[in-house]
Every structure is written in structure tokens, then in C-alpha cells.
Scaffold this motif. Sequence first.
Motif, PDB file in Angstrom:
ATOM      1  N   THR A 397      14.334  50.756  38.221  1.00 33.12           N
ATOM      2  CA  THR A 397      14.342  51.595  37.019  1.00 33.12           C
ATOM      3  C   THR A 397      14.711  53.033  37.357  1.00 33.12           C
ATOM      4  O   THR A 397      15.532  53.662  36.676  1.00 33.12           O
ATOM      5  N   VAL A 398      14.105  53.567  38.417  1.00 35.20           N
ATOM      6  CA  VAL A 398      14.427  54.928  38.859  1.00 35.20           C
ATOM      7  C   VAL A 398      15.892  55.017  39.284  1.00 35.20           C
ATOM      8  O   VAL A 398      16.593  55.991  38.980  1.00 35.20           O
ATOM      9  N   GLY A 399      16.379  53.975  39.982  1.00 33.96           N
ATOM     10  CA  GLY A 399      17.786  53.931  40.355  1.00 33.96           C
ATOM     11  C   GLY A 399      18.696  53.987  39.142  1.00 33.96           C
ATOM     12  O   GLY A 399      19.720  54.687  39.131  1.00 33.96           O
ATOM     13  N   GLY A 400      18.297  53.253  38.087  1.00 32.55           N
ATOM     14  CA  GLY A 400      19.077  53.249  36.851  1.00 32.55           C
ATOM     15  C   GLY A 400      19.067  54.581  36.133  1.00 32.55           C
ATOM     16  O   GLY A 400      20.017  54.937  35.423  1.00 32.55           O
ATOM     17  N   GLN A 401      18.003  55.357  36.331  1.00 27.25           N
ATOM     18  CA  GLN A 401      17.935  56.688  35.728  1.00 27.25           C
ATOM     19  C   GLN A 401      18.889  57.673  36.404  1.00 27.25           C
ATOM     20  O   GLN A 401      19.282  58.678  35.812  1.00 27.25           O
ATOM     21  N   ASN A 402      19.240  57.370  37.651  1.00 23.43           N
ATOM     22  CA  ASN A 402      20.101  58.272  38.418  1.00 23.43           C
ATOM     23  C   ASN A 402      21.543  57.786  38.531  1.00 23.43           C
ATOM     24  O   ASN A 402      22.446  58.582  38.795  1.00 23.43           O
ATOM     25  N   LEU A 403      21.748  56.475  38.374  1.00 25.02           N
ATOM     26  CA  LEU A 403      23.101  55.924  38.392  1.00 25.02           C
ATOM     27  C   LEU A 403      23.443  55.445  36.988  1.00 25.02           C
ATOM     28  O   LEU A 403      22.779  54.554  36.448  1.00 25.02           O
ATOM     29  N   LYS A 404      24.452  56.044  36.391  1.00 28.13           N
ATOM     30  CA  LYS A 404      24.804  55.733  35.010  1.00 28.13           C
ATOM     31  C   LYS A 404      26.196  55.109  34.933  1.00 28.13           C
ATOM     32  O   LYS A 404      27.033  55.286  35.822  1.00 28.13           O
ATOM     33  N   THR A 405      26.434  54.381  33.856  1.00 24.34           N
ATOM     34  CA  THR A 405      27.754  53.843  33.569  1.00 24.34           C
ATOM     35  C   THR A 405      27.984  53.922  32.057  1.00 24.34           C
ATOM     36  O   THR A 405      27.032  54.178  31.299  1.00 24.34           O
ATOM     37  N   THR A 406      29.210  53.718  31.640  1.00 24.54           N
ATOM     38  CA  THR A 406      29.537  53.792  30.215  1.00 24.54           C
ATOM     39  C   THR A 406      30.013  52.431  29.717  1.00 24.54           C
ATOM     40  O   THR A 406      30.875  51.801  30.332  1.00 24.54           O
ATOM     41  N   ILE A 407      29.422  51.968  28.626  1.00 20.64           N
ATOM     42  CA  ILE A 407      29.844  50.716  28.010  1.00 20.64           C
ATOM     43  C   ILE A 407      30.195  50.977  26.545  1.00 20.64           C
ATOM     44  O   ILE A 407      29.804  52.007  25.971  1.00 20.64           O
ATOM     45  N   ILE A 408      30.940  50.067  25.957  1.00 21.30           N
ATOM     46  CA  ILE A 408      31.271  50.172  24.537  1.00 21.30           C
ATOM     47  C   ILE A 408      30.209  49.430  23.747  1.00 21.30           C
ATOM     48  O   ILE A 408      30.058  48.208  23.874  1.00 21.30           O
ATOM     49  N   LYS A 409      29.451  50.170  22.954  1.00 25.76           N
ATOM     50  CA  LYS A 409      28.358  49.581  22.183  1.00 25.76           C
ATOM     51  C   LYS A 409      28.565  49.913  20.711  1.00 25.76           C
ATOM     52  O   LYS A 409      28.619  51.098  20.337  1.00 25.76           O
ATOM     53  N   GLU A 410      28.725  48.879  19.896  1.00 23.87           N
ATOM     54  CA  GLU A 410      28.985  49.041  18.467  1.00 23.87           C
ATOM     55  C   GLU A 410      30.213  49.922  18.234  1.00 23.87           C
ATOM     56  O   GLU A 410      30.246  50.783  17.343  1.00 23.87           O
ATOM     57  N   GLY A 411      31.212  49.738  19.108  1.00 21.80           N
ATOM     58  CA  GLY A 411      32.473  50.445  18.959  1.00 21.80           C
ATOM     59  C   GLY A 411      32.513  51.842  19.529  1.00 21.80           C
ATOM     60  O   GLY A 411      33.566  52.505  19.485  1.00 21.80           O
ATOM     61  N   ASN A 412      31.393  52.301  20.106  1.00 24.01           N
ATOM     62  CA  ASN A 412      31.333  53.664  20.638  1.00 24.01           C
ATOM     63  C   ASN A 412      30.994  53.647  22.121  1.00 24.01           C
ATOM     64  O   ASN A 412      30.175  52.829  22.565  1.00 24.01           O
ATOM     65  N   THR A 414      28.993  54.428  25.248  1.00 21.65           N
ATOM     66  CA  THR A 414      27.572  54.753  25.392  1.00 21.65           C
ATOM     67  C   THR A 414      27.207  54.810  26.872  1.00 21.65           C
ATOM     68  O   THR A 414      27.539  53.902  27.637  1.00 21.65           O
ATOM     69  N   VAL A 415      26.531  55.871  27.282  1.00 23.38           N
ATOM     70  CA  VAL A 415      26.080  56.016  28.671  1.00 23.38           C
ATOM     71  C   VAL A 415      24.764  55.258  28.836  1.00 23.38           C
ATOM     72  O   VAL A 415      23.795  55.481  28.094  1.00 23.38           O
ATOM     73  N   VAL A 416      24.722  54.340  29.806  1.00 18.91           N
ATOM     74  CA  VAL A 416      23.535  53.491  30.039  1.00 18.91           C
ATOM     75  C   VAL A 416      23.225  53.446  31.538  1.00 18.91           C
ATOM     76  O   VAL A 416      24.076  53.787  32.364  1.00 18.91           O
ATOM     77  N   PRO A 417      22.005  53.042  31.902  1.00 21.12           N
ATOM     78  CA  PRO A 417      21.675  52.875  33.333  1.00 21.12           C
ATOM     79  C   PRO A 417      22.575  51.821  33.971  1.00 21.12           C
ATOM     80  O   PRO A 417      22.815  50.762  33.379  1.00 21.12           O
ATOM     81  N   ASP A 418      23.068  52.100  35.171  1.00 23.52           N
ATOM     82  CA  ASP A 418      23.946  51.155  35.867  1.00 23.52           C
ATOM     83  C   ASP A 418      23.098  50.234  36.755  1.00 23.52           C
ATOM     84  O   ASP A 418      23.126  50.316  37.982  1.00 23.52           O
ATOM     85  N   TYR A 419      22.359  49.342  36.091  1.00 19.16           N
ATOM     86  CA  TYR A 419      21.496  48.428  36.846  1.00 19.16           C
ATOM     87  C   TYR A 419      22.301  47.450  37.690  1.00 19.16           C
ATOM     88  O   TYR A 419      21.781  46.898  38.664  1.00 19.16           O
ATOM     89  N   ALA A 420      23.566  47.207  37.336  1.00 19.12           N
ATOM     90  CA  ALA A 420      24.404  46.306  38.134  1.00 19.12           C
ATOM     91  C   ALA A 420      24.577  46.863  39.541  1.00 19.12           C
ATOM     92  O   ALA A 420      24.346  46.171  40.543  1.00 19.12           O
ATOM     93  N   LYS A 421      24.984  48.117  39.633  1.00 16.92           N
ATOM     94  CA  LYS A 421      25.180  48.748  40.940  1.00 16.92           C
ATOM     95  C   LYS A 421      23.856  48.853  41.693  1.00 16.92           C
ATOM     96  O   LYS A 421      23.786  48.585  42.899  1.00 16.92           O
ATOM     97  N   VAL A 422      22.802  49.239  40.972  1.00 20.65           N
ATOM     98  CA  VAL A 422      21.476  49.390  41.599  1.00 20.65           C
ATOM     99  C   VAL A 422      21.017  48.066  42.204  1.00 20.65           C
ATOM    100  O   VAL A 422      20.588  48.002  43.360  1.00 20.65           O
ATOM    101  N   GLN A 423      21.097  46.973  41.437  1.00 20.50           N
ATOM    102  CA  GLN A 423      20.620  45.683  41.916  1.00 20.50           C
ATOM    103  C   GLN A 423      21.522  45.130  43.013  1.00 20.50           C
ATOM    104  O   GLN A 423      21.033  44.484  43.945  1.00 20.50           O
ATOM    105  N   GLY A 424      22.831  45.376  42.925  1.00 21.04           N
ATOM    106  CA  GLY A 424      23.736  44.926  43.975  1.00 21.04           C
ATOM    107  C   GLY A 424      23.409  45.554  45.318  1.00 21.04           C
ATOM    108  O   GLY A 424      23.346  44.872  46.352  1.00 21.04           O
ATOM    109  N   ILE A 425      23.192  46.886  45.330  1.00 22.11           N
ATOM    110  CA  ILE A 425      22.833  47.587  46.568  1.00 22.11           C
ATOM    111  C   ILE A 425      21.469  47.109  47.076  1.00 22.11           C
ATOM    112  O   ILE A 425      21.283  46.816  48.265  1.00 22.11           O
ATOM    113  N   PHE A 426      20.523  47.033  46.151  1.00 24.06           N
ATOM    114  CA  PHE A 426      19.139  46.667  46.507  1.00 24.06           C
ATOM    115  C   PHE A 426      19.085  45.288  47.153  1.00 24.06           C
ATOM    116  O   PHE A 426      18.518  45.106  48.234  1.00 24.06           O
ATOM    117  N   ILE A 427      19.687  44.299  46.498  1.00 22.71           N
ATOM    118  CA  ILE A 427      19.627  42.921  46.998  1.00 22.71           C
ATOM    119  C   ILE A 427      20.433  42.768  48.280  1.00 22.71           C
ATOM    120  O   ILE A 427      20.056  42.016  49.189  1.00 22.71           O
TER     121      ILE A 427
END
Length: 485
Positions: A397-412, A414-427
Motif C-alpha cells: 500500500t505504501v509502495g502504491g502511494q509512492n509509485l503512480k500510474t495513469t489509467i483511463i477511467k470513465e473516459g478520463n 486518472t492517476v492511481v497507485p501502480d500496484y502492478a509495478k509494486v507487486q512485480g518488484i516485491f514478488i
Amino acid sequence: MAPYFLRNLVPRREEGKHSRPLLTVIASVTWLQWAQFFCGWLAWTCDAIDFFSVSLSVTHLQDQFNKSTHDITTAITLTLLFRPLGAVLFGIVSDRYGRKWPLVCNLVLVAVLELGAGFVHNFKQFLALRSLFGVGMGGIWGLAASTALENLPVELRGVGSGFLQEGYAVGYLIAAVINLYLVPEVKSGWRALFWTASGISLFTAFLRALLPESEYFLRAKEADRAKGANTSKKTKIFLHEVKEMLKRHWLLCIYAVLLMTGFNFLSHGSQDLYPTYLQQSKGFSAHNATVATIIGNLGAIAGGVVAGFVSQYIGRRLTIIIMVLLIGAFIPLWILPSSFSALSAGAFCIQFGVQGAWGVIPIQLAELSPPAFRATFPGVAYQLGNMVSSASAQIETVGGQNLKTTIIKEGNPTVVPDYAKVQGIFIGVVAAFVVLITIVGPEKHGSHFEQHKAAFEQGAAEDDIPEKDLPSGAPDAKESFHQIE
């Protein structure tokens, strides 16, 4: 000369010479042995349902208590922190008095606390109950594993280990299905998941109460009764043997905790925040995130069963290493795609490796354990590893607060936590650690631990099993961790 841990990576050829064919072994198992195995499996399944009730309800709990994801995952951390206490308490009672009633009491305690969690009105009450719940959950694994495996023939324990451990994945599946189909349809919402989990635990306690004590303990108690030993004397002997076991096996204890720390980081790091990762970082609905979780756990069940079977032939450690290397190979598929189908396939493959490696752990720890302490030693090692890894979800969760990514949400955008990168590094880091700690560790493949003395008998702390009690052609059960060169 190659180091001991490399020379012993694959079981010696002579260890398998006298093994019976698998179908012959399965046909020899009695209905009572199957029933005791099933009870151990079901107890571990209950543990998973109870634990993942929180993971699957993070979003609902946020709304209920008006808390952040980080705050809600504190409940997961507290549960894991208190589990070693339960492992010590219930493990010692089980090794001293037997497998049956300690497990029944353990399951009843878990059922009561899970029921109570469904009635809380504020976050403090919820945290308090989940902390106490950790004590109850802490005892389940060691008692379930000893109940399930010590009554099976030695040739079937690898397969049994895989099935047993995947009770964890089945529990996750059951909790996910309840969360998917029951929770949205009832007025009580997320509370229904906790109440249903409580009922399943209570049913398992009732089922275990109907079955007799483990044959291993009945035999030991009968032999001790013939010697005229009374309860106070047996307790005194037990305490002395615990002390001797710790003096003899302190290095093995440290190794087991390190091994289980890596394994628990591996499982919790890939599972606890997975639904949240799909919803927040990939934009999935709660429904699709739950379905992907179910697909991942189907992979987990397949991996555990396959790995348990394979470990009977190529060894426990080599099987673990192969499965963990598979995890590394599939990390890109787990985190890079954006489509539901590709991410679900990644979840299946990752959990095939994670729980495949885990499928070997019940029998690996049972065989490594000082034989008389097969409830206490594996349970405490497992839960201490759980305690060290208890902050997995919060770290991510803390990793996601510091690593962000942008996705298209409802057509806009949106900056969200990049849990993909966090979990990839962690695992990735954790997988490398698990491979290393597994390679340098010991193995007692095919140990006939059921022939050993019980913990309340004189000399229980010794590793040696009298040769007259070993089946013809059985591997040497006297090897121990201190023999590593």
C-alpha cells in the motif's frame, strides 16, 4: 566435493527402491485415515475462508468504517502478528495431549470470534476481534497438518501435502464465491461473509469431534499407560523434552522461520492486495476482480496438487525451486496486460507457482521437524514467518502511494497507485530469497516420523528412530540439520 545441500537436492535412488506403487498405497488407506485427512484439510480450508474474509471485504470495510485502504489492512497485519501466540499455545497442547480436542477447541474459538466480527459497530472493535482472532487462527495449521499427514502411509504424504495445503486456495475460492453471490444479495452485506465462515468452522469442529484420536497418539498413550506413568510425570517429561529439543535444534528452528518468512511474503504479497490491485490499478469492477481471484486460485489448487505429487519422486526442495522459478517467469504476464483475460491467465500461472511451492511445505516441515513435536515446530515456524511478513499488504500500500500510474477511467485519465509495478518488484525479490534459502537447507525425504516417540515420552527430543521400528529399506531417519557441511 559438492556441498551437502547440493548433493542431497535430489533423493538418493535407494530411497525409492522399496516404495509401493501409488495406486496400491491409495487402496491400502482406511476410511478412518481418509476421514482424519479430510478433517485436517477442512480445518485449513476454514482458516483461509476466515482470513480472506477481510481481504475480500476491504472496499466494504472502507465504506463501513470510513477508513483508508492502509487502515483496513491493519486488521490483516494484526491477525498475522498474533498468530505465533496461537501456534505456541495450541501446538504445545496438541503435542502433549493429542490431536483431537485441541483442534476441536481451536476451531470453536475461531468460529466464535469470526461470528463476533460480523456484529461489530466500530473500527476499534473490529481490530480488537481480529487481533484475538489471530491467536485462534495461529493454532490451525500445525494441528491440521499433523492430523492429516501423520496417519497417511509415507508414500502418500507428498500427494497428501499438496492436497492439504491447497485447502488454503479452496478456502479463498469459497470466500470469493460467497463474496460474489451472497454478499450483494443480503441486507447484512459483508457481515454475511463472516457469519458464513463461522458456521463452516463450527461444522468442522463437530466433524472432528466425531472421529477418534490420531492412531499415533493412541499407540503412544497405551505404551505409556503400560509403563505406569501418571499425568504429572508425563508433563514433567514433556517440559524436559521441549527444553532438550530447543537445545539440539535451535539452528533448525532459525532456518525454518527464515524459510517460512520467505514463503509467507510470497503468498501474502501475491494475494492479500490482489483484488484491490485489479480494481484500483487496472480499473476492474469488484465483480471482475473477484472472478480473476477465483481463476488464480484454480491455478493454485492445480499447482499444489501437481507439486505435492512430483515432490514424492524428485524431492521436496527441488520441487520448490522449480515452482518458484516458474513464478519469476510469469511475473510479466501477471502485471503488464490490461485485459481481463490476460491478467486472469497471469493470475492462474503465478498462483500455480506460488501454491505449487507451498504444496510441498506441509510435508517438508513435518519431515524436518523434531519428530515428537510435529504440531508445535511446523506451526510456530509457519506463524513466526507469518508475523514477520504481516506487513506485506501495508508495504505494498505504501509502495502504491509512492509509485503512480495513469489509467483511463470513465473516459478520463486518472492517476492511481501502480500496484502492478509494486507487486512485480516485491514478488521478484522474495522469489529470489526463497530459492536461495531452499537450496542451502536440509531435507529428510521419506522420513518415517510416525514411528518416533510422542512428546511426553522419555527421549522424545532425540532424532533417532530405532531401526527395528523402520520398514525394510526405509531411508535413514537420523540425518539432521547439523550434518550440513
